[in-house]
Motif scaffolding. Sequence first.
Motif, PDB file in Angstrom:
ATOM      1  N   LYS A  24       0.827  -1.209   0.000  1.00  0.00           N
ATOM      2  CA  LYS A  24       0.000   0.000   0.000  1.00  0.00           C
ATOM      3  C   LYS A  24       0.864   1.263   0.000  1.00  0.00           C
ATOM      4  O   LYS A  24       0.554   2.243  -0.688  1.00  0.00           O
ATOM      5  CB  LYS A  24      -0.916   0.009   1.224  1.00  0.00           C
ATOM      6  CG  LYS A  24      -2.050  -0.997   1.158  1.00  0.00           C
ATOM      7  CD  LYS A  24      -2.936  -0.887   2.394  1.00  0.00           C
ATOM      8  CE  LYS A  24      -4.088  -1.889   2.351  1.00  0.00           C
ATOM      9  NZ  LYS A  24      -4.937  -1.799   3.583  1.00  0.00           N
ATOM     10  N   ARG A  28       0.829   4.232  -2.776  1.00  0.00           N
ATOM     11  CA  ARG A  28       0.397   5.582  -2.419  1.00  0.00           C
ATOM     12  C   ARG A  28       1.528   6.605  -2.481  1.00  0.00           C
ATOM     13  O   ARG A  28       1.361   7.701  -3.027  1.00  0.00           O
ATOM     14  CB  ARG A  28      -0.203   5.583  -1.009  1.00  0.00           C
ATOM     15  CG  ARG A  28      -0.635   6.980  -0.563  1.00  0.00           C
ATOM     16  CD  ARG A  28      -1.217   6.998   0.819  1.00  0.00           C
ATOM     17  NE  ARG A  28      -1.475   8.359   1.263  1.00  0.00           N
ATOM     18  CZ  ARG A  28      -2.576   9.048   0.999  1.00  0.00           C
ATOM     19  NH1 ARG A  28      -3.543   8.495   0.279  1.00  0.00           N
ATOM     20  NH2 ARG A  28      -2.740  10.289   1.453  1.00  0.00           N
ATOM     21  N   TYR A 208      -0.602  15.700   1.085  1.00  0.00           N
ATOM     22  CA  TYR A 208      -0.637  14.324   0.604  1.00  0.00           C
ATOM     23  C   TYR A 208       0.264  13.371   1.379  1.00  0.00           C
ATOM     24  O   TYR A 208      -0.113  12.232   1.653  1.00  0.00           O
ATOM     25  CB  TYR A 208      -0.249  14.285  -0.880  1.00  0.00           C
ATOM     26  CG  TYR A 208      -0.456  12.931  -1.514  1.00  0.00           C
ATOM     27  CD1 TYR A 208      -1.728  12.534  -1.937  1.00  0.00           C
ATOM     28  CD2 TYR A 208       0.600  12.040  -1.671  1.00  0.00           C
ATOM     29  CE1 TYR A 208      -1.937  11.289  -2.505  1.00  0.00           C
ATOM     30  CE2 TYR A 208       0.403  10.795  -2.244  1.00  0.00           C
ATOM     31  CZ  TYR A 208      -0.858  10.420  -2.657  1.00  0.00           C
ATOM     32  OH  TYR A 208      -1.066   9.195  -3.212  1.00  0.00           O
ATOM     33  N   THR A 210       2.415  11.401   4.276  1.00  0.00           N
ATOM     34  CA  THR A 210       2.209  10.966   5.663  1.00  0.00           C
ATOM     35  C   THR A 210       3.573  10.749   6.290  1.00  0.00           C
ATOM     36  O   THR A 210       4.426  10.084   5.713  1.00  0.00           O
ATOM     37  CB  THR A 210       1.413   9.643   5.717  1.00  0.00           C
ATOM     38  OG1 THR A 210       0.205   9.804   4.973  1.00  0.00           O
ATOM     39  CG2 THR A 210       1.094   9.261   7.152  1.00  0.00           C
ATOM     40  N   ALA A 216      -0.637   6.707   9.448  1.00  0.00           N
ATOM     41  CA  ALA A 216      -1.245   6.402   8.151  1.00  0.00           C
ATOM     42  C   ALA A 216      -2.660   5.881   8.330  1.00  0.00           C
ATOM     43  O   ALA A 216      -2.872   4.709   8.654  1.00  0.00           O
ATOM     44  CB  ALA A 216      -0.389   5.387   7.405  1.00  0.00           C
ATOM     45  N   SER A 217      -3.634   6.734   8.084  1.00  0.00           N
ATOM     46  CA  SER A 217      -5.030   6.315   8.196  1.00  0.00           C
ATOM     47  C   SER A 217      -5.406   5.338   7.090  1.00  0.00           C
ATOM     48  O   SER A 217      -6.411   4.633   7.195  1.00  0.00           O
ATOM     49  CB  SER A 217      -5.944   7.545   8.133  1.00  0.00           C
ATOM     50  OG  SER A 217      -5.759   8.244   6.918  1.00  0.00           O
ATOM     51  N   TRP A 218      -4.587   5.289   6.026  1.00  0.00           N
ATOM     52  CA  TRP A 218      -4.873   4.406   4.895  1.00  0.00           C
ATOM     53  C   TRP A 218      -4.292   3.002   5.101  1.00  0.00           C
ATOM     54  O   TRP A 218      -4.394   2.152   4.214  1.00  0.00           O
ATOM     55  CB  TRP A 218      -4.344   5.023   3.597  1.00  0.00           C
ATOM     56  CG  TRP A 218      -3.030   5.726   3.720  1.00  0.00           C
ATOM     57  CD1 TRP A 218      -2.822   7.038   4.045  1.00  0.00           C
ATOM     58  CD2 TRP A 218      -1.731   5.160   3.526  1.00  0.00           C
ATOM     59  NE1 TRP A 218      -1.481   7.333   4.068  1.00  0.00           N
ATOM     60  CE2 TRP A 218      -0.786   6.199   3.747  1.00  0.00           C
ATOM     61  CE3 TRP A 218      -1.278   3.887   3.183  1.00  0.00           C
ATOM     62  CZ2 TRP A 218       0.585   5.985   3.646  1.00  0.00           C
ATOM     63  CZ3 TRP A 218       0.087   3.681   3.080  1.00  0.00           C
ATOM     64  CH2 TRP A 218       0.995   4.722   3.315  1.00  0.00           C
ATOM     65  N   SER A 220      -4.464  -0.391   7.860  1.00  0.00           N
ATOM     66  CA  SER A 220      -5.244  -0.928   8.972  1.00  0.00           C
ATOM     67  C   SER A 220      -4.385  -0.911  10.236  1.00  0.00           C
ATOM     68  O   SER A 220      -3.159  -0.778  10.167  1.00  0.00           O
ATOM     69  CB  SER A 220      -5.677  -2.359   8.666  1.00  0.00           C
ATOM     70  OG  SER A 220      -4.548  -3.233   8.674  1.00  0.00           O
ATOM     71  N   ARG A 224      -0.310  -1.216  10.452  1.00  0.00           N
ATOM     72  CA  ARG A 224       0.533  -0.198  11.094  1.00  0.00           C
ATOM     73  C   ARG A 224       1.414  -0.822  12.162  1.00  0.00           C
ATOM     74  O   ARG A 224       2.625  -0.570  12.214  1.00  0.00           O
ATOM     75  CB  ARG A 224      -0.334   0.905  11.713  1.00  0.00           C
ATOM     76  CG  ARG A 224      -0.971   1.838  10.713  1.00  0.00           C
ATOM     77  CD  ARG A 224      -1.489   3.097  11.392  1.00  0.00           C
ATOM     78  NE  ARG A 224      -2.528   2.807  12.362  1.00  0.00           N
ATOM     79  CZ  ARG A 224      -3.833   2.805  12.082  1.00  0.00           C
ATOM     80  NH1 ARG A 224      -4.245   3.048  10.845  1.00  0.00           N
ATOM     81  NH2 ARG A 224      -4.717   2.551  13.024  1.00  0.00           N
TER      82      ARG A 224
END
Length: 447
Positions: A24, A28, A208, A210, A216-218, A220, A224
């Motif tokens: 991810k 990103r 944009y 992090t 990182a909210s994107w 889980s 993390r």
Amino acid sequence: MMSSSVSSETRPDLGPEVESATRKARRRLLPFLMLMFVIAFIDRTNIGFAEESLEIHAGLSTAAYAFGAGLFFIGYAVFEVPSNMIMHRVGARWWMARIMVTWGIVAAAFMFVNGPTMFYVLRFLLGVAEAGFFPGVILYLTYWFPRRKRGQATALFYMGLPIANVVGAPLSGALLELDGIAGLRGDQWMFLVEGLLAMAVGVMAFFYLTDRPARASWLSAAERDALEAALAAEAETKQQVAKLSWWRALLNGRVLYFALIYLTIQIAVYGLTFFLPRQVSGIAGQEVGFLVGLLVAIPWLCALIANAFVGRYADRTARYRVTATAMLCVSGVGLAASAFLSQPLLAMIALCLGAIGFVSAQPIFWNIPTSYLSGMALASGIGLINGLGNLGGFVAPNLRVWVVGAFGTEAAGLVMLALAPFLGALLIAGTRFFERRDREVLSTTTT
């Protein structure tokens, strides 16, 4: 803090959560970081397209152009370490945004150059403004990718270098053809548009990027936690060999050795980059413009394709040293051959080999020093390696001009530059002695 490269030979399973998290992060973060690199490289090298115009309208001689081109790297080198240490403390969002906005302002100001002095001042200030971007990204990747995943991640980021030339060369060439519109010369349009691009992306970076996986909210919660644990375990392993404060890292012989390696690579990179438009113009028998821009893009397109495979191969085999050594030898052969080939197709093939070699070697190289350093020592060490290494951008154009003047032939300048990647290959091969010593130290500390 220094770590053993022994860890590079052991490849434990990272676990599904870490695999998912890094996948991810790669999707990103890397495209945006690549975009930033593209704009940075365009803004530092677009003077190659403005060389003739600057000589005519600003009164620059070839020697003055080469000296000013290299001055960027003096300002860059001086401010690399403090910039990286600031980013380590305040985070990537704030600091990357600041870097891009300020360098965009300076890059656009080149449209007002009216003489050698102003050219020198702006080139130096551009280096100051951009200082910390590249080592900041290298440091930033260590916050997100364990070493086993970092080779490919760094290689993907480095794709920005050839992309910058694949996209930037035709873009710069096309902007030159706006000559006369709104009373501006073509090179003024080029500096203005490409500077504004940097400012716009700098503002986007703040919203944009992090800073760390924990924010990182994107990801889980499980991803993390697993990624943070994997990175913490890697940092702990690094501390088993020796510990370095940030300032001791600046005086460490191994760090200076890595800086020397990077210097040889950058001599090859910028010795070719700053003069490639004019060299291709001679090969094609065309004035520098859109067509020459398209031809200049060819070596970088080849490098882009090769880089995607070489980084993945290095990660899969963990043969970072051998792969980087081989690619630098390829670069040296290509640069040397381009000096003597008069047939256009063969000359372009040689230039392609030169670009493929040094573009593919660089991300693999960075996996070596980042396997030894951690914490503030990593921040300062990367800054020093990149800062001193990038002095190759000052050495290369001036060395090339001096050698050509001394021997009376462009071939002599290219041959001199071709020696640099061969020297870098020898130095990288020599890092095996570091690995042998660290094995002994690690063996002692674990028994």
